[in-house]
Design a protein around this motif. Structure first.
Motif, mmCIF file in Angstrom:
data_model
loop_
_atom_site.group_PDB
_atom_site.id
_atom_site.type_symbol
_atom_site.label_atom_id
_atom_site.label_comp_id
_atom_site.label_asym_id
_atom_site.label_seq_id
_atom_site.Cartn_x
_atom_site.Cartn_y
_atom_site.Cartn_z
ATOM 1 N N UNK A 168 -28.457 -9.306 -53.310
ATOM 2 C CA UNK A 168 -28.933 -10.467 -54.069
ATOM 3 C C UNK A 168 -30.259 -10.959 -53.504
ATOM 4 N N UNK A 169 -30.341 -11.065 -52.188
ATOM 5 C CA UNK A 169 -31.590 -11.544 -51.598
ATOM 6 C C UNK A 169 -32.738 -10.582 -51.895
ATOM 7 N N UNK A 170 -32.481 -9.300 -51.793
ATOM 8 C CA UNK A 170 -33.512 -8.305 -52.075
ATOM 9 C C UNK A 170 -34.028 -8.436 -53.513
ATOM 10 N N UNK A 171 -33.118 -8.553 -54.464
ATOM 11 C CA UNK A 171 -33.514 -8.708 -55.874
ATOM 12 C C UNK A 171 -34.243 -10.032 -56.092
ATOM 13 N N UNK A 172 -33.780 -11.075 -55.455
ATOM 14 C CA UNK A 172 -34.440 -12.373 -55.556
ATOM 15 C C UNK A 172 -35.859 -12.296 -54.980
#
Length: 178
Positions: A168-172
């Motif tokens: 999630x953090x990577x995509x964000x």
């Protein structure tokens, strides 16, 4: 801003906690009319307001979304929208955030099957009857044909919380840089 949604025990709250710990993603502080509990702090846990004040804020269009739960109002204010913040919402709240059309808001739906979610609820100590009711409620609330279109669907059934959090953090982060 990260918006997380998904049925009970899909991992939303644990992911939000880990995002805060690992990546300094701050929890959105929502507003409520319910009384403050022992050890809660106004402005840290919630913004505690009177019902009259809440309804005035609603009239003044200060909320993204609101709900009435157990006789108390809850809502997230527009002034809480910012980079490096995270909120967990139900499908109605998710739709409201999507309606804003703000490209800085990245939405995620955590998916996990009923059997896995039920097992997680029991493992964390939820009352078995309440766990069944939550599964039944979620079956209606999270029907695929009624869900708004999110930026990302994340499978949280077979991955651990840290893996889901990192994804999630990577995509964000990728979206934030655009």
């Amino acid at each position: 801003m990260i918006v997380l949604s998904g049925p009970s025990a899909s991992g939303k709250t644990e992911v939000a906690k880990l995002l805060a710990k690992k990546y300094s993603i701050v929890k959105v502080i929502t507003t409520t009319t319910r009384p403050m509990r022992v050890n809660e702090v106004n402005g840290r846990d919630y913004f505690f307001v009177s019902e009259e004040e809440f309804l005035k804020m609603e009239k003044d269009n200060r909320f993204v979304e609101t709900t009435l739960y157990n006789g108390y109002y809850y809502g997230s204010t527009k002034d809480q929208i910012a980079d490096n913040k995270c909120i967990v919402v139900d499908p109605i709240g998710l739709a409201k955030y999507i309606e804003l059309g703000n490209e800085r808001i990245i939405t995620f739906f955590l998916e996990s099957n009923e059997e896995t979610r039920h097992k997680r609820m029991l493992e964390r100590g939820d009352d078995p009857q309440i766990a069944i009711k939550r599964i039944e409620h979620d079956r209606k609330a999270f029907k695929n044909d009624s869900l708004p279109k999110v930026n990302y669907h994340i499978e949280s059934e077979t991955s651990d919380v840290e893996t889901v959090c990192d994804k999630i953090y990577s995509l964000y982060y990728i979206n934030k840089r655009k």
